[in-house]
Design a protein around this motif. Structure first.
Motif, PDB file in Angstrom:
ATOM      1  N   THR A 337       9.443  -3.973  -1.465  1.00 21.60           N
ATOM      2  CA  THR A 337       9.606  -2.615  -1.979  1.00 21.60           C
ATOM      3  C   THR A 337       8.447  -1.750  -1.483  1.00 21.60           C
ATOM      4  N   GLU A 338       8.455  -0.485  -1.863  1.00 15.24           N
ATOM      5  CA  GLU A 338       7.412   0.452  -1.425  1.00 15.24           C
ATOM      6  C   GLU A 338       6.020   0.046  -1.894  1.00 15.24           C
ATOM      7  N   ARG A 339       5.938  -0.856  -2.879  1.00 13.61           N
ATOM      8  CA  ARG A 339       4.620  -1.303  -3.341  1.00 13.61           C
ATOM      9  C   ARG A 339       3.832  -1.974  -2.216  1.00 13.61           C
ATOM     10  N   MET A 340       4.555  -2.489  -1.196  1.00  9.76           N
ATOM     11  CA  MET A 340       3.885  -3.188  -0.107  1.00  9.76           C
ATOM     12  C   MET A 340       2.970  -2.273   0.692  1.00  9.76           C
ATOM     13  N   LYS A 341       3.179  -0.952   0.621  1.00  6.30           N
ATOM     14  CA  LYS A 341       2.368  -0.026   1.408  1.00  6.30           C
ATOM     15  C   LYS A 341       0.917   0.025   0.938  1.00  6.30           C
ATOM     16  N   TYR A 370       6.674  -2.188   9.168  1.00  8.63           N
ATOM     17  CA  TYR A 370       7.032  -0.964   8.453  1.00  8.63           C
ATOM     18  C   TYR A 370       6.040  -0.681   7.328  1.00  8.63           C
ATOM     19  N   TYR A 371       5.610  -1.724   6.630  1.00 10.85           N
ATOM     20  CA  TYR A 371       4.726  -1.528   5.475  1.00 10.85           C
ATOM     21  C   TYR A 371       3.233  -1.628   5.802  1.00 10.85           C
ATOM     22  N   PHE A 372       2.869  -2.325   6.877  1.00 12.36           N
ATOM     23  CA  PHE A 372       1.445  -2.579   7.104  1.00 12.36           C
ATOM     24  C   PHE A 372       0.882  -1.878   8.329  1.00 12.36           C
ATOM     25  N   SER A 373       1.691  -1.135   9.073  1.00 14.26           N
ATOM     26  CA  SER A 373       1.128  -0.336  10.163  1.00 14.26           C
ATOM     27  C   SER A 373       0.503   0.918   9.588  1.00 14.26           C
ATOM     28  N   GLN A 374      -0.536   1.405  10.228  1.00  8.43           N
ATOM     29  CA  GLN A 374      -1.233   2.600   9.757  1.00  8.43           C
ATOM     30  C   GLN A 374      -1.853   3.319  10.948  1.00  8.43           C
ATOM     31  N   PRO A 375      -2.147   4.602  10.796  1.00  9.32           N
ATOM     32  CA  PRO A 375      -2.788   5.341  11.897  1.00  9.32           C
ATOM     33  C   PRO A 375      -4.150   4.736  12.230  1.00  9.32           C
ATOM     34  N   PRO A 376      -4.596   4.769  13.475  1.00  8.64           N
ATOM     35  CA  PRO A 376      -3.840   5.213  14.650  1.00  8.64           C
ATOM     36  C   PRO A 376      -2.731   4.237  14.997  1.00  8.64           C
ATOM     37  N   VAL A 377      -1.839   4.655  15.875  1.00  7.05           N
ATOM     38  CA  VAL A 377      -0.689   3.828  16.229  1.00  7.05           C
ATOM     39  C   VAL A 377      -1.153   2.461  16.728  1.00  7.05           C
ATOM     40  N   GLY A 378      -0.540   1.432  16.209  1.00  6.66           N
ATOM     41  CA  GLY A 378      -0.890   0.075  16.624  1.00  6.66           C
ATOM     42  C   GLY A 378      -1.842  -0.624  15.687  1.00  6.66           C
ATOM     43  N   LEU A 380      -3.020  -2.293  12.278  1.00  5.51           N
ATOM     44  CA  LEU A 380      -2.377  -2.968  11.159  1.00  5.51           C
ATOM     45  C   LEU A 380      -3.376  -3.135  10.025  1.00  5.51           C
ATOM     46  N   ARG A 381      -2.918  -2.876   8.834  1.00  5.81           N
ATOM     47  CA  ARG A 381      -3.752  -3.021   7.643  1.00  5.81           C
ATOM     48  C   ARG A 381      -3.911  -4.499   7.309  1.00  5.81           C
ATOM     49  N   PRO A 398      -7.341 -15.159   4.367  1.00  6.24           N
ATOM     50  CA  PRO A 398      -7.774 -13.815   3.985  1.00  6.24           C
ATOM     51  C   PRO A 398      -7.814 -12.812   5.124  1.00  6.24           C
ATOM     52  N   GLU A 399      -7.593 -11.545   4.764  1.00 10.70           N
ATOM     53  CA  GLU A 399      -7.818 -10.400   5.648  1.00 10.70           C
ATOM     54  C   GLU A 399      -7.135 -10.543   7.007  1.00 10.70           C
ATOM     55  N   ALA A 400      -5.907 -11.007   7.008  1.00  8.00           N
ATOM     56  CA  ALA A 400      -5.176 -11.162   8.263  1.00  8.00           C
ATOM     57  C   ALA A 400      -4.555  -9.828   8.681  1.00  8.00           C
ATOM     58  N   LYS A 401      -4.451  -9.614   9.984  1.00  8.03           N
ATOM     59  CA  LYS A 401      -3.804  -8.412  10.522  1.00  8.03           C
ATOM     60  C   LYS A 401      -2.621  -8.816  11.400  1.00  8.03           C
ATOM     61  N   THR A 402      -1.870  -9.792  10.927  1.00  6.96           N
ATOM     62  CA  THR A 402      -0.704 -10.290  11.651  1.00  6.96           C
ATOM     63  C   THR A 402       0.425 -10.531  10.659  1.00  6.96           C
ATOM     64  N   MET A 403       1.630 -10.745  11.203  1.00 10.29           N
ATOM     65  CA  MET A 403       2.724 -11.211  10.371  1.00 10.29           C
ATOM     66  C   MET A 403       2.362 -12.586   9.834  1.00 10.29           C
ATOM     67  N   ALA A 404       2.890 -12.927   8.667  1.00  8.04           N
ATOM     68  CA  ALA A 404       2.579 -14.225   8.064  1.00  8.04           C
ATOM     69  C   ALA A 404       3.289 -15.350   8.833  1.00  8.04           C
TER      70      ALA A 404
END
Length: 432
Positions: A337-341, A370-378, A380-381, A398-404
């Motif tokens: 859901t939107e909570r993932m943002k 869709y939920y974990f990308s953030q500016p600048p383009v590319g 990832l949170r 912890p603190e991963a910037k990839t898909m699980a």
């Protein structure tokens, strides 16, 4: 649901209630988009095959008939002359059961085969899917091993599948009758034929504001393969084993990457040792656990017999002998859901109970990008990946910037669990 190993009742309810649009970001799938034709011409279907799949569902016979149409599509790649390529349809066909569930089968890429002179193997096993709700196909369970049908969690039993030649009259009769029972949402015939747009691919299939339309947001099937660790590499991995020696634990990418991918000149690569060990034990056979499983290609399932599929080249990959463990991620639709943002952690669930580890995969759209990308383009949170097996937390990366998962799952000092996914799309397949 009585069988909770493949999907819990709670998850099934989420599927039935899901109405929020979703998308999955699979950057590595760009190659599968293919080159679009530079013409508005459709596909000229001219030869046909009849596939009959004999199953049981709920203890009762459940047979499915699909007439596969084969045709050619003219295209032109910039800088090259016009050419034609073979297309087949329907790629995936499904019907509703008496209790409102769905059963779907994938049609094989059979179009260049004379089945009279070169019959399909007698033990041919197509990829099949079970849907908890025939009216909502955003979650499917894929059957990817012959043993999957024998498990307590299985909703289906497989008996046999046959493929014979058919005529255009057979195809037209089927379209006027059994085709109308198809539960897969169907869009514009022209968009399907020319642009390959389908429910599973998205990219223009859905209403304009639906995020599932975003480029390369495919529906895919997710699972792990258990890859045996060679004896001469066990010490290397054992050195990372936590002191309490848990049954399942996480191996970080700084250690896993050179083992799985790094190439070194004049040295036997670690991965070659993994491959040799798997072959020695009669496991995995023609699998490539580090890449895409070949199921999306419409080859069928490689069985213990070495057949069951239609791949002619014995040196080519043909997935199916490896026992897959299904996995679902909290970033997937329909449960995300939107909570993932704003969420700083999310869960990955793998299931083994009641035979769930005997050849299944979970199919859905992963909305991670869709939920974990953030500016600048590319960019990832970062987020913590909580890894659970049969509902039990085995570790947090912890603190991963990839898909699980952001780390490799290790089973004692004996196996690595490697994700081995595949999309429910193919550039040469259409839905109608």
């Amino acid at each position: 649901m009585a069988n909770a190993g493949v999907m819990s009742t709670a998850a099934a309810n989420l599927v039935r209630k899901a109405v929020v649009p979703a998308a999955s970001l699979l950057f590595f799938m760009a190659v599968l988009a293919g080159c679009q034709p530079a013409t508005s011409e459709g596909i000229k279907f001219g030869w046909f095959y009849r596939m009959v799949v004999e199953l049981s569902h709920g203890g009762e016979p459940f047979n499915m008939e699909v007439i596969i149409g084969c045709g050619s599509q003219v295209r032109q790649i910039p800088g090259e002359g016009r050419s034609a390529r073979a297309i087949w349809a329907p790629y995936i066909f499904g019907v509703r059961t008496k209790n409102g569930e769905g059963v779907l089968v994938q049609s094989p890429n059979i179009c260049d085969r004379d089945v009279v002179k070169e019959p399909v193997p007698a033990d041919f096993l197509p990829v099949a899917f079970w849907a908890p709700d025939a009216g909502n196909l955003e979650f499917l369970v894929a059957y990817l091993h012959e043993s999957a049908y024998e498990q307590p969690v299985s909703k289906l039993k497989f008996h046999r599948a046959t493929i014979t030649e058919a005529t255009e009259a057979d195809y037209r009769a089927w379209r006027e009758t059994k085709w109308k029972d198809n539960i897969v949402p169907i869009g514009s015939r022209r968009e399907d034929h020319v642009n390959g747009r389908s429910y599973f691919r998205g990219e223009g299939f859905f209403p304009k504001e639906d995020p599932r339309n975003k480029l390369l947001l495919r529906m895919s099937c997710y699972s792990f393969l258990r890859v045996p660790i060679p004896s001469d590499l066990q010490e290397l991995i054992r050195a990372q084993w936590p002191p309490t020696h848990p049954h399942y634990w996480l191996l970080g990418w700084p250690i896993a990457w050179p083992i799985l991918f790094e190439e070194k000149p004049d040295v036997t690569h670690y991965w070659e040792k993994f491959r040799a060990e798997a072959r020695r034990r009669g496991l995995l056979d023609r699998e490539e656990p580090r890449g895409l499983a070949t199921f999306y290609e419409g080859k069928g399932v490689n069985r213990r017999s070495g057949a069951g599929h239609i791949e002619r080249n014995p040196k080519s990959l043909a997935s199916g002998q490896g026992l897959r463990i299904p996995v679902r991620v909290e970033t997937g639709f329909p449960w995300a859901t939107e909570r993932m943002k704003t969420q700083g952690a999310f869960d990955l669930h793998a299931d083994t109970a009641n035979g769930a580890d005997q050849g299944f995969a979970y199919c859905y759209r992963d909305l991670f990008g869709y939920y974990f990308s953030q500016p600048p383009v590319g960019e990832l949170r970062a987020a913590d990946h909580r890894i659970l097996i049969d509902g039990k937390l085995i570790g947090i990366w912890p603190e991963a910037k990839t898909m699980a998962p952001g780390a490799v799952i290790v089973e004692r000092d004996e196996y690595l669990w490697l994700k081995n996914d595949f999309p429910l799309t193919h550039e040469l397949a259409r839905m109608q």
